[in-house]
Design a protein around this motif. Sequence first.
Motif, PDB file in Angstrom:
ATOM      1  N   GLN A 327      35.959  -5.036  26.445  1.00  0.00           N
ATOM      2  CA  GLN A 327      34.518  -5.095  26.202  1.00  0.00           C
ATOM      3  C   GLN A 327      33.840  -5.800  27.371  1.00  0.00           C
ATOM      4  N   ASP A 328      32.779  -5.165  27.876  1.00  0.00           N
ATOM      5  CA  ASP A 328      32.002  -5.751  28.965  1.00  0.00           C
ATOM      6  C   ASP A 328      30.971  -6.725  28.401  1.00  0.00           C
ATOM      7  N   ILE A 329      30.603  -7.710  29.225  1.00  0.00           N
ATOM      8  CA  ILE A 329      29.597  -8.700  28.851  1.00  0.00           C
ATOM      9  C   ILE A 329      28.441  -8.584  29.837  1.00  0.00           C
ATOM     10  N   ASN A 330      27.241  -8.452  29.321  1.00  0.00           N
ATOM     11  CA  ASN A 330      26.053  -8.304  30.161  1.00  0.00           C
ATOM     12  C   ASN A 330      25.603  -9.674  30.664  1.00  0.00           C
ATOM     13  N   ILE A 331      25.876  -9.959  31.922  1.00  0.00           N
ATOM     14  CA  ILE A 331      25.548 -11.288  32.456  1.00  0.00           C
ATOM     15  C   ILE A 331      24.079 -11.444  32.805  1.00  0.00           C
ATOM     16  N   ASP A 332      23.294 -10.389  32.743  1.00  0.00           N
ATOM     17  CA  ASP A 332      21.863 -10.491  33.048  1.00  0.00           C
ATOM     18  C   ASP A 332      21.173 -11.459  32.097  1.00  0.00           C
ATOM     19  N   GLU A 333      21.745 -11.642  30.894  1.00  0.00           N
ATOM     20  CA  GLU A 333      21.130 -12.510  29.894  1.00  0.00           C
ATOM     21  C   GLU A 333      21.496 -13.984  30.096  1.00  0.00           C
ATOM     22  N   THR A 382      28.753 -14.040  39.670  1.00  0.00           N
ATOM     23  CA  THR A 382      27.563 -13.625  40.410  1.00  0.00           C
ATOM     24  C   THR A 382      26.946 -12.427  39.701  1.00  0.00           C
ATOM     25  N   VAL A 383      25.734 -12.118  40.067  1.00  0.00           N
ATOM     26  CA  VAL A 383      25.033 -10.992  39.429  1.00  0.00           C
ATOM     27  C   VAL A 383      25.771  -9.685  39.676  1.00  0.00           C
ATOM     28  N   ALA A 384      26.428  -9.582  40.808  1.00  0.00           N
ATOM     29  CA  ALA A 384      27.089  -8.321  41.168  1.00  0.00           C
ATOM     30  C   ALA A 384      28.424  -8.113  40.462  1.00  0.00           C
ATOM     31  N   GLN A 385      28.944  -9.160  39.856  1.00  0.00           N
ATOM     32  CA  GLN A 385      30.281  -9.041  39.257  1.00  0.00           C
ATOM     33  C   GLN A 385      30.236  -8.481  37.842  1.00  0.00           C
ATOM     34  N   ARG A 386      31.145  -7.578  37.555  1.00  0.00           N
ATOM     35  CA  ARG A 386      31.304  -7.049  36.198  1.00  0.00           C
ATOM     36  C   ARG A 386      32.194  -8.011  35.414  1.00  0.00           C
ATOM     37  N   VAL A 387      31.734  -8.428  34.251  1.00  0.00           N
ATOM     38  CA  VAL A 387      32.471  -9.376  33.411  1.00  0.00           C
ATOM     39  C   VAL A 387      33.018  -8.620  32.197  1.00  0.00           C
ATOM     40  N   SER A 388      34.312  -8.768  31.937  1.00  0.00           N
ATOM     41  CA  SER A 388      34.908  -8.058  30.803  1.00  0.00           C
ATOM     42  C   SER A 388      36.008  -8.888  30.159  1.00  0.00           C
ATOM     43  N   VAL A 389      36.252  -8.592  28.893  1.00  0.00           N
ATOM     44  CA  VAL A 389      37.362  -9.190  28.143  1.00  0.00           C
ATOM     45  C   VAL A 389      38.331  -8.067  27.814  1.00  0.00           C
ATOM     46  N   ARG A 390      39.619  -8.280  28.106  1.00  0.00           N
ATOM     47  CA  ARG A 390      40.645  -7.263  27.859  1.00  0.00           C
ATOM     48  C   ARG A 390      41.907  -7.936  27.331  1.00  0.00           C
ATOM     49  N   PHE A 391      42.815  -7.099  26.820  1.00  0.00           N
ATOM     50  CA  PHE A 391      44.119  -7.605  26.383  1.00  0.00           C
ATOM     51  C   PHE A 391      45.249  -7.078  27.266  1.00  0.00           C
ATOM     52  N   ILE A 426      46.516 -12.144  23.755  1.00  0.00           N
ATOM     53  CA  ILE A 426      45.700 -13.126  24.462  1.00  0.00           C
ATOM     54  C   ILE A 426      44.514 -12.404  25.107  1.00  0.00           C
ATOM     55  N   PRO A 427      43.281 -12.823  24.819  1.00  0.00           N
ATOM     56  CA  PRO A 427      42.134 -12.213  25.509  1.00  0.00           C
ATOM     57  C   PRO A 427      42.032 -12.745  26.945  1.00  0.00           C
ATOM     58  N   PHE A 428      42.021 -11.825  27.898  1.00  0.00           N
ATOM     59  CA  PHE A 428      41.904 -12.195  29.313  1.00  0.00           C
ATOM     60  C   PHE A 428      40.482 -11.892  29.785  1.00  0.00           C
ATOM     61  N   LEU A 429      39.907 -12.824  30.540  1.00  0.00           N
ATOM     62  CA  LEU A 429      38.571 -12.636  31.097  1.00  0.00           C
ATOM     63  C   LEU A 429      38.712 -12.201  32.553  1.00  0.00           C
ATOM     64  N   TYR A 430      37.966 -11.164  32.916  1.00  0.00           N
ATOM     65  CA  TYR A 430      37.996 -10.636  34.279  1.00  0.00           C
ATOM     66  C   TYR A 430      36.596 -10.645  34.877  1.00  0.00           C
ATOM     67  N   TYR A 431      36.521 -10.953  36.209  1.00  0.00           N
ATOM     68  CA  TYR A 431      35.338 -10.658  37.006  1.00  0.00           C
ATOM     69  C   TYR A 431      35.732  -9.467  37.877  1.00  0.00           C
ATOM     70  N   ASN A 432      35.052  -8.363  37.711  1.00  0.00           N
ATOM     71  CA  ASN A 432      35.514  -7.085  38.261  1.00  0.00           C
ATOM     72  C   ASN A 432      36.944  -6.876  37.747  1.00  0.00           C
ATOM     73  N   ASP A 433      37.930  -6.762  38.622  1.00  0.00           N
ATOM     74  CA  ASP A 433      39.302  -6.615  38.154  1.00  0.00           C
ATOM     75  C   ASP A 433      40.161  -7.817  38.511  1.00  0.00           C
ATOM     76  N   VAL A 434      39.506  -8.941  38.741  1.00  0.00           N
ATOM     77  CA  VAL A 434      40.215 -10.170  39.096  1.00  0.00           C
ATOM     78  C   VAL A 434      40.345 -11.044  37.846  1.00  0.00           C
ATOM     79  N   LEU A 435      41.567 -11.479  37.557  1.00  0.00           N
ATOM     80  CA  LEU A 435      41.806 -12.334  36.398  1.00  0.00           C
ATOM     81  C   LEU A 435      41.142 -13.691  36.601  1.00  0.00           C
TER      82      LEU A 435
END
Length: 465
Positions: A327-333, A382-391, A426-435
């Motif tokens: 699931q992606d997280i909208n960091i604009d908020e 950063t604003v440009a980074q995609r934030v997501s939670v994955r398993f 375990i839920p892993f948090l990623y910025y783009n595809d970086v753990l």
Amino acid sequence: MSLIEQALVSAISSHANTPIIIAYSGGVDSQVLLHALASLKKNQQLTNPITVCHVNHGLSVNAFAWQEFAQQQCSRLELPLIIKQVNVQAKAQSSLEALARDARYQALVEINSTSSLIITGHHSDDQSETFLLALKRGAGLKGLASMLANSTLGKHKLIRPLLGVSRQAIVTYAQEQQLSWIEDESNDDTSFDRNFIRQEVMPLLSARWGSISQTINRSAEHCRAGQELLDELGEQDLLHCQLSASVLNVASLQSLSIARFNNLIRYFLAKQQCLMPSTEQLEQVRQQLSADENKNPAIKVADHYLRRFKNQLHLTAELADISGWSQDINIDEFNDFTHMIKAAITLPDNLGRLSISAGNNRGNNVREDETHITSTVITAPTVAQRVSVRFSHNNPICLPDYRRHSRALKKVLQELNIPPWQRKRIPFLYYNDVLVAAIGFFVCQEFVPKNSQAALYLTLEPEVN
């Protein structure tokens, strides 16, 4: 008072003013129960408020006629009636009778939000039939103990005050009181095991031994006493073997005899409200305790799993494959950093709720409180980074905040002593595809925020059962 009224007063007198829920089908047993309780209430020999519950299973063409009969009877006796309609669906390896019974009890539990007495009309002949059904299944002492006169059902007490009364005594009472009742046509269908025992087996046994019902019930009481002793032993062994609510010590288990091991596992599972295992499943569990150190065997036991990890035996539910969830997280908020919760994610397979807020770093990268709620602090993206939670992960090289050197993620999770099945949850948090973080366990060092640096706060709350 009649024998039946005496039995009711004896069972209920210690629960003065506790609300009563009568399980009412309209058959002769529940009709006598309804009439006798209504008479006691009218004569002020009971002070308990009474509610009647009729469950419409929808399994008979006469279901709504029976419902109307229930309404007429309760109206005549001036007792409140609640109709519960349930949908009973056939399931493989489950009898329709058992499914209907479970649905009925669930409906009864839902009647009152406050603790109540749920009263049924089960009698001594029902008890004999239950004993023979358990004998047919090869049940142990617990099954052969049959029905309890007093037990718990959710927050309520389930009372069967007529277990010492015969069916004939109930029919005689109904005739003397000139009561009418429903005859369920399914009671004549001997393809149901209970009906076969009632129609074919018990008459033969009673013709040969007139008091067979009483002696069967006496045997059930002996089984119940024996089960109580086993439960006491199980509690003692559990104190010796239990590491936490769902974890047992393997070495302590291996010190027990086979009989005590089997009894402890059954007792442990019963306390966790799990279905009981077969003898073959218990043998599998005992054998797998001696598996090689590098093995992590899992044995399916009814609707749960017993999983060995190192010197521990863990009880878990059946776990879903969640490797494809993300699931992606909208960091604009998150641009005002007010510490208010900006996102809340419900994790799959009852893993809990992940809340995310923003603010300036206040220290403590990962911490856990006594309720097992974990908080993780990470550098804001950063604003440009995609934030997501994955398993899922591709086993990246990472440097956790507590280590001096980098290591492959799989090795890190191993050194944290996390059981293999939990590593997949375990839920892993990623910025783009970086753990960035293994939420609840560690933050990668490059994402540990410095003092007063913009940060995200992640709070993981476990599912409350």
